[in-house]
Enzyme design. Sequence first.
Site, PDB file in Angstrom:
ATOM      1  N   GLU A  14       0.801  -1.134   0.003  1.00 23.90           N
ATOM      2  CA  GLU A  14       0.187  -0.022   0.025  1.00 23.90           C
ATOM      3  C   GLU A  14       0.899   1.307   0.165  1.00 23.90           C
ATOM      4  OE1 GLU A  14      -3.154   0.285  -0.544  1.00 23.90           O
ATOM      5  OE2 GLU A  14      -3.635  -1.985  -0.468  1.00 23.90           O
ATOM      6  N   TYR A  18      -7.465   5.870   3.674  1.00 24.05           N
ATOM      7  CA  TYR A  18      -7.496   4.830   2.620  1.00 24.05           C
ATOM      8  C   TYR A  18      -6.605   3.797   3.083  1.00 24.05           C
ATOM      9  CZ  TYR A  18      -5.788   2.239  -1.254  1.00 24.05           C
ATOM     10  OH  TYR A  18      -5.657   1.098  -1.961  1.00 24.05           O
ATOM     11  N   ASP A  66     -10.249   5.258  -2.985  1.00 22.71           N
ATOM     12  CA  ASP A  66      -9.019   5.697  -3.635  1.00 22.71           C
ATOM     13  C   ASP A  66      -9.608   6.390  -5.141  1.00 22.71           C
ATOM     14  OD1 ASP A  66      -9.442   3.652  -5.080  1.00 22.71           O
ATOM     15  OD2 ASP A  66      -7.314   2.818  -5.422  1.00 22.71           O
TER      16      ASP A  66
END
Length: 358
Positions: free
Chosen positions: A42, A125, A143
């Site tokens: 991520e 997020y 996102d």
Amino acid sequence: MEASKTVKNYFTTQLLDWHENDNDRSLPWKSESDPYKIWLSEIILQQTRALQGLPYYTRFTETYPTIGNLASAPDEEVFRIWQGLGYYNRCKNMLATARYIANELGGIFPNNYDGIVALKGIGPYTAAAIASFAFGLPHAVVDGNVYRVLSRYFGIDTPIDTTEGKNTFATLAQVLLPEGQSQGYNQAIMDLGATVCAPRNPHCHQCPLQKYCLGFKQGLTGLLPVKSKKLVVTTRYFHYIVLKWNNHLWLQKRTERDIWENLHEPFLIEHSSTLDRQALLTNQQFIDCGFPAKSIEFAGKGTQRLTHRIIQSTFFTVDFQEKPDCTMRDGAWIPVSELKNLAFPKTVLSFLRNNLYF
Ligand code: SF4
């Protein structure tokens, strides 16, 4: 207009069905359950496309299989692996977080949303993504892909870069999240946005959501999602004086809160426009350094695009027979053989490689 229950149910059901049967987007972190590796993916994917991030993910997980390995790695080594990904603050925060988890949390990744979102470099997020992918917690991700799919399907034109827009989409995404299926649902909506509901030329005729998609029905796909502000891109003009002496280059580390923090570069003179060799020789910053004007050679140009900036670099070289005085700046003479151990901005790296320094 408020979307009906049917339209919402259709959205979630179709999305999950597509994910189960037709989603063939294969990426290594999708099958991961280790929160460290999910977190790593991520962080790498913030501001980076999946295909560009893939080799970095592989290199990081091979070099540092555990968070403890990453936490104990030297900064210089980690920055070098990150080299080319840009947004170096991400790398700095990633290292700080790895060390915090290793040293303060006994190497155990937080297993709840509040603990995850409190970590450095992690926003809502990323926290939702880790919470759902690693721990199956009911947090919807929002996102760029999610904004696009939701704004088009539900025909929402509230600008996504406003507080109202952010709240609208976050609430809607959370409402749509099916119970007990946050992993599959989050993955599905992001993958659909990345592969089918693409920013330009979405593949509406292959889309499982087409039947009720307002953006498609009303011909609004090119207009959604809406942003209120236009991105202002400015240009900066860097002039690099590559100082060479006895198989060494003089290099400085960028330490200011600016682009490319922690990366290395040659002696820099920034100006409001491009200076050619002649103009450089009359530049006061250059004169103050006392470098011998006649040995300066123009050596090339480079352009690097960042999100808000274009960096136009002009390179000059100076070969010294005697070690010159460079104490007016913080920097060091680095043997050419050691350049491969340092991290550089992309444009500097290209210059060094093209000129066969390594
Ligand atoms: S029908 Fe087209 S615009 Fe609507 S969600 Fe699918 S790909 Fe996106």
